[in-house]
Scaffold this motif. Structure first.
Motif, PDB file in Angstrom:
ATOM      1  N   MET A 214      51.602  55.346  43.350  1.00 14.79           N
ATOM      2  CA  MET A 214      52.666  54.344  43.521  1.00 14.79           C
ATOM      3  C   MET A 214      53.484  54.272  42.231  1.00 14.79           C
ATOM      4  SD  MET A 214      52.133  50.312  43.622  1.00 14.79           S
ATOM      5  CE  MET A 214      50.526  50.505  44.375  1.00 14.79           C
ATOM      6  N   SER A 215      54.832  54.222  42.369  1.00 14.81           N
ATOM      7  CA  SER A 215      55.637  54.156  41.156  1.00 14.81           C
ATOM      8  C   SER A 215      55.720  52.703  40.699  1.00 14.81           C
ATOM      9  CB  SER A 215      57.027  54.702  41.427  1.00 14.81           C
ATOM     10  OG  SER A 215      57.714  53.815  42.261  1.00 14.81           O
ATOM     11  N   THR A 216      55.853  52.525  39.395  1.00 15.36           N
ATOM     12  CA  THR A 216      55.902  51.167  38.866  1.00 15.36           C
ATOM     13  C   THR A 216      57.354  50.757  38.675  1.00 15.36           C
ATOM     14  OG1 THR A 216      53.814  51.476  37.792  1.00 15.36           O
ATOM     15  CG2 THR A 216      55.189  49.743  36.909  1.00 15.36           C
ATOM     16  N   SER A 217      57.662  49.519  39.076  1.00 18.36           N
ATOM     17  CA  SER A 217      59.020  49.016  38.964  1.00 18.36           C
ATOM     18  C   SER A 217      59.278  48.605  37.519  1.00 18.36           C
ATOM     19  CB  SER A 217      59.186  47.817  39.890  1.00 18.36           C
ATOM     20  OG  SER A 217      60.462  47.304  39.742  1.00 18.36           O
ATOM     21  N   THR A 218      60.120  49.362  36.793  1.00 22.48           N
ATOM     22  CA  THR A 218      60.328  49.065  35.373  1.00 22.48           C
ATOM     23  C   THR A 218      61.430  48.033  35.177  1.00 22.48           C
ATOM     24  OG1 THR A 218      61.656  51.040  35.350  1.00 22.48           O
ATOM     25  CG2 THR A 218      59.465  51.210  34.380  1.00 22.48           C
ATOM     26  N   HIS A 219      62.266  47.809  36.238  1.00 19.07           N
ATOM     27  CA  HIS A 219      63.360  46.855  36.041  1.00 19.07           C
ATOM     28  C   HIS A 219      62.907  45.415  36.232  1.00 19.07           C
ATOM     29  CE1 HIS A 219      63.371  47.479  40.369  1.00 19.07           C
ATOM     30  NE2 HIS A 219      64.015  46.340  40.480  1.00 19.07           N
ATOM     31  N   LEU A 220      61.703  45.211  36.764  1.00 17.17           N
ATOM     32  CA  LEU A 220      61.212  43.846  36.932  1.00 17.17           C
ATOM     33  C   LEU A 220      60.173  43.551  35.853  1.00 17.17           C
ATOM     34  CD1 LEU A 220      60.804  43.539  40.812  1.00 17.17           C
ATOM     35  CD2 LEU A 220      62.533  42.446  39.376  1.00 17.17           C
ATOM     36  N   PRO A 221      60.101  42.277  35.434  1.00 10.96           N
ATOM     37  CA  PRO A 221      59.126  41.924  34.393  1.00 10.96           C
ATOM     38  C   PRO A 221      57.690  42.186  34.846  1.00 10.96           C
ATOM     39  CG  PRO A 221      60.598  40.076  34.907  1.00 10.96           C
ATOM     40  CD  PRO A 221      60.873  41.131  35.911  1.00 10.96           C
ATOM     41  N   ALA A 222      56.817  42.377  33.869  1.00 10.86           N
ATOM     42  CA  ALA A 222      55.390  42.537  34.185  1.00 10.86           C
ATOM     43  C   ALA A 222      54.826  41.171  34.577  1.00 10.86           C
ATOM     44  CB  ALA A 222      54.657  43.062  32.965  1.00 10.86           C
ATOM     45  N   VAL A 223      53.909  41.182  35.540  1.00  9.34           N
ATOM     46  CA  VAL A 223      53.316  39.909  35.964  1.00  9.34           C
ATOM     47  C   VAL A 223      51.816  39.883  35.680  1.00  9.34           C
ATOM     48  CG1 VAL A 223      54.963  39.375  37.810  1.00  9.34           C
ATOM     49  CG2 VAL A 223      52.922  40.702  38.335  1.00  9.34           C
ATOM     50  N   THR A 224      51.346  38.665  35.473  1.00  8.34           N
ATOM     51  CA  THR A 224      49.902  38.432  35.348  1.00  8.34           C
ATOM     52  C   THR A 224      49.509  37.444  36.432  1.00  8.34           C
ATOM     53  OG1 THR A 224      49.768  38.889  32.999  1.00  8.34           O
ATOM     54  CG2 THR A 224      48.168  37.311  33.867  1.00  8.34           C
ATOM     55  N   VAL A 225      48.422  37.715  37.112  1.00 10.96           N
ATOM     56  CA  VAL A 225      47.906  36.761  38.103  1.00 10.96           C
ATOM     57  C   VAL A 225      46.564  36.241  37.597  1.00 10.96           C
ATOM     58  CG1 VAL A 225      47.145  36.414  40.488  1.00 10.96           C
ATOM     59  CG2 VAL A 225      49.089  37.923  40.013  1.00 10.96           C
ATOM     60  N   LEU A 226      46.489  34.921  37.400  1.00 14.05           N
ATOM     61  CA  LEU A 226      45.241  34.271  36.992  1.00 14.05           C
ATOM     62  C   LEU A 226      44.649  33.577  38.204  1.00 14.05           C
ATOM     63  CD1 LEU A 226      46.322  32.566  33.624  1.00 14.05           C
ATOM     64  CD2 LEU A 226      45.215  34.792  33.928  1.00 14.05           C
ATOM     65  N   GLY A 227      43.426  33.935  38.555  1.00 18.18           N
ATOM     66  CA  GLY A 227      42.769  33.363  39.738  1.00 18.18           C
ATOM     67  C   GLY A 227      42.797  34.382  40.861  1.00 18.18           C
ATOM     68  N   LEU A 228      41.589  34.853  41.212  1.00 23.80           N
ATOM     69  CA  LEU A 228      41.503  35.900  42.244  1.00 23.80           C
ATOM     70  C   LEU A 228      40.612  35.456  43.395  1.00 23.80           C
ATOM     71  CD1 LEU A 228      41.254  39.030  39.900  1.00 23.80           C
ATOM     72  CD2 LEU A 228      43.298  38.102  41.022  1.00 23.80           C
ATOM     73  N   GLY A 229      40.894  34.251  43.903  1.00 22.77           N
ATOM     74  CA  GLY A 229      40.329  33.847  45.189  1.00 22.77           C
ATOM     75  C   GLY A 229      41.103  34.614  46.256  1.00 22.77           C
ATOM     76  N   PRO A 230      40.885  34.275  47.541  1.00 27.97           N
ATOM     77  CA  PRO A 230      41.605  34.991  48.603  1.00 27.97           C
ATOM     78  C   PRO A 230      43.121  34.983  48.385  1.00 27.97           C
ATOM     79  CG  PRO A 230      39.939  33.545  49.530  1.00 27.97           C
ATOM     80  CD  PRO A 230      39.934  33.282  48.060  1.00 27.97           C
ATOM     81  N   MET A 231      43.677  33.835  47.928  1.00 28.76           N
ATOM     82  CA  MET A 231      45.126  33.773  47.749  1.00 28.76           C
ATOM     83  C   MET A 231      45.576  34.555  46.517  1.00 28.76           C
ATOM     84  SD  MET A 231      47.931  33.012  48.954  1.00 28.76           S
ATOM     85  CE  MET A 231      47.997  31.765  50.225  1.00 28.76           C
ATOM     86  N   GLY A 232      44.876  34.376  45.399  1.00 24.18           N
ATOM     87  CA  GLY A 232      45.253  35.105  44.178  1.00 24.18           C
ATOM     88  C   GLY A 232      45.186  36.608  44.404  1.00 24.18           C
ATOM     89  N   ARG A 233      44.158  37.067  45.130  1.00 20.45           N
ATOM     90  CA  ARG A 233      44.044  38.511  45.404  1.00 20.45           C
ATOM     91  C   ARG A 233      45.219  38.978  46.266  1.00 20.45           C
ATOM     92  NH1 ARG A 233      38.574  37.254  46.093  1.00 20.45           N
ATOM     93  NH2 ARG A 233      38.625  37.548  48.350  1.00 20.45           N
ATOM     94  N   SER A 234      45.618  38.159  47.243  1.00 23.29           N
ATOM     95  CA  SER A 234      46.761  38.549  48.089  1.00 23.29           C
ATOM     96  C   SER A 234      48.046  38.613  47.269  1.00 23.29           C
ATOM     97  CB  SER A 234      46.958  37.548  49.229  1.00 23.29           C
ATOM     98  OG  SER A 234      45.878  37.634  50.104  1.00 23.29           O
ATOM     99  N   LEU A 235      48.226  37.646  46.361  1.00 23.20           N
ATOM    100  CA  LEU A 235      49.443  37.630  45.534  1.00 23.20           C
ATOM    101  C   LEU A 235      49.485  38.888  44.653  1.00 23.20           C
ATOM    102  CD1 LEU A 235      49.329  33.878  44.363  1.00 23.20           C
ATOM    103  CD2 LEU A 235      50.871  34.842  46.091  1.00 23.20           C
ATOM    104  N   ALA A 236      48.360  39.171  44.000  1.00 17.85           N
ATOM    105  CA  ALA A 236      48.322  40.333  43.113  1.00 17.85           C
ATOM    106  C   ALA A 236      48.532  41.626  43.922  1.00 17.85           C
ATOM    107  CB  ALA A 236      46.987  40.379  42.365  1.00 17.85           C
ATOM    108  N   GLY A 237      47.918  41.683  45.105  1.00 18.80           N
ATOM    109  CA  GLY A 237      48.069  42.875  45.962  1.00 18.80           C
ATOM    110  C   GLY A 237      49.522  43.081  46.357  1.00 18.80           C
ATOM    111  N   ALA A 238      50.235  41.990  46.650  1.00 19.73           N
ATOM    112  CA  ALA A 238      51.650  42.113  47.050  1.00 19.73           C
ATOM    113  C   ALA A 238      52.504  42.561  45.865  1.00 19.73           C
ATOM    114  CB  ALA A 238      52.144  40.780  47.602  1.00 19.73           C
ATOM    115  N   PHE A 239      52.227  42.027  44.671  1.00 27.92           N
ATOM    116  CA  PHE A 239      52.977  42.479  43.478  1.00 27.92           C
ATOM    117  C   PHE A 239      52.771  43.980  43.268  1.00 27.92           C
ATOM    118  CE2 PHE A 239      52.774  37.973  41.616  1.00 27.92           C
ATOM    119  CZ  PHE A 239      54.129  37.737  41.823  1.00 27.92           C
ATOM    120  N   LEU A 240      51.519  44.407  43.428  1.00 28.30           N
ATOM    121  CA  LEU A 240      51.219  45.837  43.232  1.00 28.30           C
ATOM    122  C   LEU A 240      51.955  46.692  44.259  1.00 28.30           C
ATOM    123  CD1 LEU A 240      47.393  45.655  42.531  1.00 28.30           C
ATOM    124  CD2 LEU A 240      49.140  46.547  40.963  1.00 28.30           C
ATOM    125  N   LYS A 241      51.916  46.265  45.515  1.00 26.88           N
ATOM    126  CA  LYS A 241      52.585  47.021  46.587  1.00 26.88           C
ATOM    127  C   LYS A 241      54.077  47.128  46.323  1.00 26.88           C
ATOM    128  CE  LYS A 241      49.959  47.153  50.821  1.00 26.88           C
ATOM    129  NZ  LYS A 241      49.140  45.970  51.135  1.00 26.88           N
TER     130      LYS A 241
END
Ligand code: NDP
Length: 295
Positions: free
Chosen positions: A1-28
């Motif tokens: 997967m290519s990384t989007s360089t024009h958007l800022p880097a994100v950090t997700v704190l908290g990996l419950g079901p919702m945090g994991r979904s948020l991080a997964g969507a950012f990665l996708k």
């Protein structure tokens, strides 16, 4: 997967079901994503998908321009963000707090952030974890409009609909609380309806299409009652409270005849009877909201 360089880097704190979904969507969406969770091990799948793991919350914060926090409540947010090394790492960064809690806690969190040089947006997620990254997701945001606009492209990587409800930081939580009130009381009504139906030998499956029909009646009623509530007109021409209270009494009677707890419907009938007692028996049901709001 290519990384989007024009958007800022994100950090997700908290990996419950919702945090994991948020991080997964950012990665996708191709964003550089760093993840951290209090209990280790919940980052494994995300790391396999390309996320960077971090050894500590402060290390995770330092890796992102935007820090998204999504944990169980604001006590957990405080436990995460308020230790000094984390607070120092957050200085000058932007936090989007998607944790659910009360409007008061959102205002307190914003005050704390402002006092520590941290840019802060509050938010609420209105749809379940599997909706994240799909068009069905719904996010409510509040806080400084300029900051929201700056990070909107990053937030939109989460898919769905994003709505900025105003600069007052407690607005997203205020909507969230009112809508949770609606959701849980409606679910309590549904659970109770299933219990009574079963007691009468009707299965939940048999009831379901009719329950859906009741559900479909509600959206136009919400629009009509909202106009009544905002204008202060509470027309009971179609269904006056006296008539509504009588049907509520039938539900209580049948419940109790079967030994099914009628507490929820007793509370509804009590509100209706109190409103009738105050002289509003010919008004529509939404007069109850006005009576409840009296101090
Ligand atoms: P939970 O609400 O169960 O939250 C779990 C997360 O909170 C885990 O990361 C957990 O870490 C963390 N946590 C709990 N206590 C602490 C603490 N003292 N310090 C640090 N971290 C802590 O799961 P969700 O991910 O589902 O929900 C997160 C938020 O999203 C909640 O506010 C929820 O209301 C909201 N939400 C969730 C939806 C859903 O479908 N799941 C839908 C809409 C909103 P650990 O693993 O270490 O216990």
């Amino acid at each position: 997967m290519s990384t989007s360089t024009h958007l800022p880097a994100v950090t997700v704190l908290g990996l419950g079901p919702m945090g994991r979904s948020l991080a997964g969507a950012f990665l996708k969406a191709g964003l550089r994503t760093t993840v951290w969770n209090r209990t280790p091990g919940k980052d494994r799948e995300l790391i396999e998908q390309g996320a960077a793991g971090a050894g500590s919350a402060e290390e995770a914060v330092a890796a992102g321009d935007l820090v998204v926090v999504c944990v169980v409540n604001y006590d957990a947010v405080d436990a995460l963000l308020r230790p000094e090394p984390v607070t120092c790492a957050l200085k000058g960064r932007t936090v989007v707090n998607l944790t659910a809690d009360t409007p008061h806690r959102a205002r307190k969190a914003a005050e704390w952030a402002a006092g520590h040089g941290i840019r802060y947006l509050d938010g609420a997620i209105m749809t379940p974890a599997p909706s994240i990254g799909t068009p069905e997701a719904v996010f409510l945001h509040s806080g400084p409009r300029g900051l929201y606009e700056e990070y909107r492209p990053v937030l939109e990587a989460l898919g769905g609909k994003h709505m900025h409800l105003g600069e007052e930081i407690g607005r997203a939580a205020a909507f969230d609380i009112a809508l949770l009130d609606l959701f849980w009381t409606a679910m309590a009504g549904y659970a109770h309806a299933v219990a009574i139906a079963r007691a009468e030998g009707v299965t939940a499956g048999e009831l379901a299409p009719f329950a859906q029909g009741i559900g479909a009646i509600l959206p136009p009623l919400f629009a009509e009652f909202a106009r009544d509530a905002d204008d202060g007109t509470y027309s009971g021409a179609i269904n006056p409270l006296t008539s509504a209270a009588s049907t509520m009494a039938h539900v209580v009677e049948v419940s109790e005849a079967h030994g099914v707890d009628a507490g929820v419907m007793r509370a509804v009938e009590g509100m209706a009877r109190r409103t009738i007692g105050l002289g509003h028996g010919t008004d529509g049901f939404i007069r109850v909201a006005e009576v409840l709001g009296r101090r």
